[in-house]
Scaffold this active site. Sequence first.
Site, PDB file in Angstrom:
ATOM      1  CB  SER A 198      -3.438 -15.105  10.232  1.00 16.26           C
ATOM      2  OG  SER A 198      -3.652 -14.158   9.209  1.00 16.26           O
TER       3      SER A 198
ATOM      4  CG  ASP B   4     -10.026 -11.008  11.701  1.00 15.55           C
ATOM      5  OD1 ASP B   4      -9.429 -10.087  11.105  1.00 15.55           O
ATOM      6  OD2 ASP B   4      -9.546 -12.136  11.877  1.00 15.55           O
TER       7      ASP B   4
ATOM      8  CG  HIS C  69      -6.146 -10.845  12.094  1.00 15.99           C
ATOM      9  ND1 HIS C  69      -6.833 -11.933  11.605  1.00 15.99           N
ATOM     10  CD2 HIS C  69      -4.858 -10.993  11.677  1.00 15.99           C
ATOM     11  CE1 HIS C  69      -6.005 -12.696  10.918  1.00 15.99           C
ATOM     12  NE2 HIS C  69      -4.803 -12.159  10.952  1.00 15.99           N
TER      13      HIS C  69
END
Length: 229
Positions: free
Chosen positions: A122, A177, A210
Amino acid sequence: MAAASTSTPTTVVGNSADPTGVVVWMHGLGDSPRGWSSFCAGLARSMPHLKFVLPEAPVNPVSCNGGARMTSWMDLEEIPIFPESPDNGLHLPESLAIIDAIISDEIAKGIPSERVVVGGFSQGGAMSLATVVKSERKLGGCAVLSGWALPKQDIPSAVPNSANKDTPFLVCHGESDQVVVAANGPLVAKILKDGGASSVQLHTYPGMPHSSCPKEERDVAAWLSEVLP
């Protein structure tokens, strides 16, 4: 423990005695090294010659969270993050300097720069991409998990003249995601390839949000064993 040249807290996993390669691994927004220590420990078990250095991001105000302070490598103006999301560039130069200091530390301890891989998830993936593409050193590899290309870093214009244009890049992203939307992963790979990067692997994972998954961990392990044998 803290890195010698910076006050940044770090967690070390794997071979801290006599490593022949180092992986600097960065977590995401609001997380800590603990969130990725088991992932890195799993990699270290199959690659006992490697040391994993997991730095903790500084505590910064985050715009998209109403200015709340939390561990954050750079400011975020909105979530979800789309390829066209705005980027004010705040806090990023300081964070990049932290990672550069950690890399310098490892080189000073005798690890060649070509044996240092930078990766993360991320925000950490966005950081790893900017770090490696912008570095003046030839590094060993770059792993971008669920990350994106930070607009303020102008990655497309930096790749063609990067010292790491021929460094191996691994880009992984979940197809479900909804935080750093799925289009970001393939776009990162395209930016790298369009800029002339010669070694780019892209893996996407159906149904993965995610997060990570066992298949991704296996893909990272296989790639890492090739770039830091």
